[in-house]
Scaffold this active site. Structure first.
Site, PDB file in Angstrom:
ATOM      1  N   THR A 142      49.402  38.090  48.518  1.00  0.00           N
ATOM      2  CA  THR A 142      48.948  38.321  47.028  1.00  0.00           C
ATOM      3  C   THR A 142      49.996  37.346  46.059  1.00  0.00           C
ATOM      4  O   THR A 142      50.876  37.503  46.128  1.00  0.00           O
ATOM      5  CB  THR A 142      49.048  39.320  46.402  1.00  0.00           C
ATOM      6  OG1 THR A 142      47.993  40.409  47.569  1.00  0.00           O
ATOM      7  CG2 THR A 142      48.205  39.819  45.234  1.00  0.00           C
ATOM      8  N   LYS A 177      45.753  36.893  41.777  1.00  0.00           N
ATOM      9  CA  LYS A 177      45.549  37.744  40.586  1.00  0.00           C
ATOM     10  C   LYS A 177      44.797  36.958  39.569  1.00  0.00           C
ATOM     11  O   LYS A 177      45.548  35.959  39.087  1.00  0.00           O
ATOM     12  CB  LYS A 177      46.773  38.453  40.464  1.00  0.00           C
ATOM     13  CG  LYS A 177      47.064  39.610  41.374  1.00  0.00           C
ATOM     14  CD  LYS A 177      46.017  40.712  41.550  1.00  0.00           C
ATOM     15  CE  LYS A 177      46.305  42.250  42.382  1.00  0.00           C
ATOM     16  NZ  LYS A 177      45.593  43.145  42.131  1.00  0.00           N
ATOM     17  N   LYS A 232      41.364  52.094  49.043  1.00  0.00           N
ATOM     18  CA  LYS A 232      42.849  52.313  49.047  1.00  0.00           C
ATOM     19  C   LYS A 232      43.331  53.681  49.015  1.00  0.00           C
ATOM     20  O   LYS A 232      42.580  54.590  48.509  1.00  0.00           O
ATOM     21  CB  LYS A 232      43.601  51.872  47.613  1.00  0.00           C
ATOM     22  CG  LYS A 232      43.433  50.235  47.433  1.00  0.00           C
ATOM     23  CD  LYS A 232      43.777  49.855  46.188  1.00  0.00           C
ATOM     24  CE  LYS A 232      43.796  48.246  46.018  1.00  0.00           C
ATOM     25  NZ  LYS A 232      44.076  47.777  44.780  1.00  0.00           N
TER      26      LYS A 232
END
Length: 345
Positions: free
Chosen positions: A127, A152, A249
């Site tokens: 990421t 992101k 998650k």
């Protein structure tokens, strides 16, 4: 007569390698809780990071767990704690500790208890935070061997430049983008053709949670994934009309026990499944790695983002994440916790 179960709860702080920016938030470190359950012979460990946008803090998780200490130390079992605590980081830590404890008590690995095949290395995304395009492209180049990258985004026009910078740096890599609720329907419609041209394979949580219905009728050439909009099992039905994937998650849903149920429920609806985690250590990745064996997209790079990890650490090689069994959920038979000797301060 077996010894009474005892629970310890500790708070830890782990610095990130560098600040990490997403829509509306920049992280410089993480605060977690670690739960250990001991029956006098075996000790199971679990980690909870919490859900930052619900202010699920380490102090709050510690308070929640201490409030149910008597119920936990009565040794109710994994299934019972699902009704004792709601979804969130505290239940994830406790659920994970119970899985680890049960693996030792029963002399089996957690993957066997879950009815899974022996875990194998998984391709994971790496990421990149929402920085300026030049920095984003340079970061992409630094991920040697990466096969998948997640960027992101913030919902701003510069997002297109961020995506193009990664594509230019890594022509063949799989790219997913995560807006963390930063777009509106109108701004998303403007950005999507550019994302498609750059070969983006997945768009995660473009709109704010609760506004998923605004996606109805959207002509979208790229699959959409729900993250903030799907916290736990009951949320799947509501998001199913608008998304192709759900991102599970364990800190959101409250642990592997519910995460496995969510994966099954999503498959029954014809949806694909992604696993991610809040930024945590190897102890967070352990149970998520098992869930990842069932997933189409794996985003388990969080220890890679830390200044240091536990010992033994999660391993990253040639774009794969590898979670050694010694970290969590193995069939240890002595009274020792999962290796967690390194505490960052």
């Amino acid at each position: 007569m077996p010894a009474r179960l005892t629970m310890t709860v500790e708070r830890e702080k782990w610095p990130l390698r560098e600040p990490f920016a997403i829509t509306g938030h920049t992280f410089v470190d993480i605060d977690i809780v670690v739960v250990r359950l001991s029956d006098g012979t075996h000790t199971g460990s679990g980690e909870g990071v919490g859900v930052y946008y619900f202010k699920d803090t380490s102090a709050g998780m510690e308070k929640t767990l201490n409030a149910i200490r008597d119920a936990v130390e009565a040794d109710p079992g994994r299934e019972e704690i699902q009704s004792i605590l709601p979804p969130g980081g505290a239940r994830n830590a406790l659920d994970s500790a119970y899985w680890d404890l049960d693996a030792q008590r029963l002399g089996k690995s957690a993957w066997q208890l879950a009815g899974l095949d022996e875990p194998k290395p998984l391709v994971t995304t790496f990421t990149i935070g929402a920085g300026d395009p030049e920095t984003v492209g340079r970061t992409a180049l630094s991920f040697k061997g990466a096969q998948a990258i997640k960027i992101k985004l913030t919902g701003e026009p510069v997002d297109v430049d961020r995506v193009n910078a990664v594509r230019q740096a890594c022509p063949d890599v799989w790219i997913g983008v995560d807006a963390n609720q930063g777009y509106t329907r109108a701004s998303l419609e403007k950005a999507l053709p550019h994302f498609a041209e750059a070969g983006v394979a997945l768009v995660e949580q473009p709109l704010p949670m609760g506004q998923d219905q605004d996606l109805e009728g959207l002509e979208c050439p790229i699959p959409l994934a729900a993250d903030e909009s799907v916290q736990s099992l009951p949320d799947i039905a509501a998001v199913a009309p608008y998304y192709h994937y759900i991102n599970i998650k364990l800190d959101k849903c409250g642990g592997l026990t519910e995460g496995l149920k969510m994966a099954g429920a999503a498959r029954e609806r014809g949806m694909k499944v992604m696993v991610g985690n809040m930024v945590g250590t190897a102890l967070s990745v352990g149970p998520a790695y098992l869930l990842g064996q069932l997933c189409d997209v794996v985003d388990l790079d969080s220890p890679f983002m830390l200044g240091s990890d536990r010992k033994p650490p999660v391993l990253y090689k040639d774009g794969y994440v590898i979670c050694p069994p010694e970290i969590w959920g193995s069939r240890r038979s002595t009274n020792q916790p999962a290796p967690a000797t390194l505490t960052a301060t």
